[in-house]
Design an enzyme around this catalytic site. Sequence first.
Site, PDB file in Angstrom:
ATOM      1  N   GLU A 268       0.830  -1.210   0.000  1.00 13.49           N
ATOM      2  CA  GLU A 268       0.000   0.000   0.000  1.00 13.49           C
ATOM      3  C   GLU A 268       0.863   1.258   0.000  1.00 13.49           C
ATOM      4  O   GLU A 268       0.529   2.245  -0.640  1.00 13.49           O
ATOM      5  CB  GLU A 268      -0.963   0.005   1.191  1.00 13.49           C
ATOM      6  CG  GLU A 268      -2.146  -0.935   1.033  1.00 13.49           C
ATOM      7  CD  GLU A 268      -2.939  -0.710  -0.251  1.00 13.49           C
ATOM      8  OE1 GLU A 268      -3.146   0.449  -0.640  1.00 13.49           O
ATOM      9  OE2 GLU A 268      -3.319  -1.709  -0.881  1.00 13.49           O
TER      10      GLU A 268
ATOM     11  N   CYS B 284     -16.176   3.208 -20.469  1.00 12.22           N
ATOM     12  CA  CYS B 284     -17.509   3.204 -19.855  1.00 12.22           C
ATOM     13  C   CYS B 284     -18.368   2.044 -20.355  1.00 12.22           C
ATOM     14  O   CYS B 284     -19.243   1.566 -19.627  1.00 12.22           O
ATOM     15  CB  CYS B 284     -18.212   4.535 -20.119  1.00 12.22           C
ATOM     16  SG  CYS B 284     -17.312   5.936 -19.426  1.00 12.22           S
TER      17      CYS B 284
ATOM     18  N   CYS C  91     -24.287   6.370 -13.460  1.00 13.11           N
ATOM     19  CA  CYS C  91     -23.166   7.322 -13.354  1.00 13.11           C
ATOM     20  C   CYS C  91     -23.551   8.662 -13.989  1.00 13.11           C
ATOM     21  O   CYS C  91     -23.888   8.736 -15.169  1.00 13.11           O
ATOM     22  CB  CYS C  91     -21.942   6.735 -14.048  1.00 13.11           C
ATOM     23  SG  CYS C  91     -20.545   7.870 -14.088  1.00 13.11           S
TER      24      CYS C  91
HETATM   25  N1  ADE Z   1      -3.580   0.919  -5.413  1.00 12.28           N
HETATM   26  C1  ADE Z   1      -3.479   1.068  -4.084  1.00 12.28           C
HETATM   27  N2  ADE Z   1      -3.627  -0.105  -3.468  1.00 12.28           N
HETATM   28  C2  ADE Z   1      -3.823  -1.039  -4.433  1.00 12.28           C
HETATM   29  C3  ADE Z   1      -4.023  -2.426  -4.427  1.00 12.28           C
HETATM   30  N3  ADE Z   1      -4.066  -3.094  -3.293  1.00 12.28           N
HETATM   31  N4  ADE Z   1      -4.184  -3.045  -5.604  1.00 12.28           N
HETATM   32  C4  ADE Z   1      -4.146  -2.345  -6.729  1.00 12.28           C
HETATM   33  N5  ADE Z   1      -3.959  -1.044  -6.810  1.00 12.28           N
HETATM   34  C5  ADE Z   1      -3.786  -0.378  -5.668  1.00 12.28           C
END
Ligand code: ADE
Length: 368
Positions: free
Chosen positions: A58, A220, A229
């Site tokens: 992350e 889309c 949307c």
């Molecule tokens: N961007 C931030 N966290 C992510 C994740 N776990 N998988 C894909 N893209 C991300």
Amino acid sequence: MNSSIILILNHDPGKKQGIQLVTPHRFQQLILNWFDLHGRKNLPWQENKTPYRVWISEIMLQQTQVTTVIPYFLRFMQRFPKIELLADASEDEVLHLWTGLGYYNRARNLHRTAKTIMTDYHGKFPNELSALENLPGIGRSTAGAISSLAFEFSAPILDGNVKRVLTRFHGITTWTGNKATSEQLWQLSEKYTPIKRIADYTQAMMDLGATVCTRTQPNCAICPIKKNCIAYAKDLQTTLPLAKPKKSIPIQEKTFLVLIHKNKILLEKRPPTGVWAKLWSLPEIQGLASLTKIKTFCRQYSSIQQIKLGSVFRHTFSHFHLDIQPAFIKLDSIPRKFMENDQQIWYNLANPQAIGLPQPIKNLIEKI
Ligand code: ADE
């Protein structure tokens, strides 16, 4: 209870006349059904899922795309498979593994957080949102992602992908960086976030933003929530989210000295604060120095074999452009002033040390 609302759009360019806002439950259903078919389920950090691996991924993914992150993540895990190894490493080594990913504060914070978890949490990652948010480098959205993905505790996220999806879905026409707009988006994110299947939902929202509701050319036609949307109905999907109001940023000019002796070049450690803090960089002179100025500057130190000016190139930081002119200077011998110490090293091009380098410096060095 049926809480759907019919919204009639006055300035519809013709695609549709009205759209239905959906309940959170329906929204979650659409998102999760799409995830089951199209979501990403084999990313490296989804295998052997642990809070440590989720956290590292992350942080790496905060400002960087999945395809760029994958090799960095794999190298990082090979070197630091456990948080205790990361906590015990030198900061230089952590920065070295980060070289090229940019936003180096992420690496410095990662290292600090690993140490904090070892000392304050006996090496076990905290699972409470407030504890997560108090760790260096973990903001509200990253805390929500770790909580959801690693612990299956429901928490909203609002990373760039989710912001884009929700801004388009609700047709929000104010800049998402405004405090009020950001608060509105957090409320929407909270409203749609489910209790059950929270890890899948969170991953799905990120994946939808990254693969369908992309910044340019969103697809889309294959979007599971297009019927509801507002941006799609108004043909605003490529206009929203609105770009940040432009402000021009200043330009700085510097000459970087590439002092070469045999197959080594001189690097200096940057100060602990400011841009490229604690990374290894080249000695510099203010401005785009002339050959004469560089000669005068270097003459005090050593006998120079040869000086060559390289072409000026630009590196852009968030708050200024840096125009860099490289000057390649071959030295006969290493002057006393440039003997190695903890702030100055002769970097061996044939056998490079594991240290953190800013990307433009790495690129320059690779060209030698
Ligand atoms: N961007 C931030 N966290 C992510 C994740 N776990 N998988 C894909 N893209 C991300």
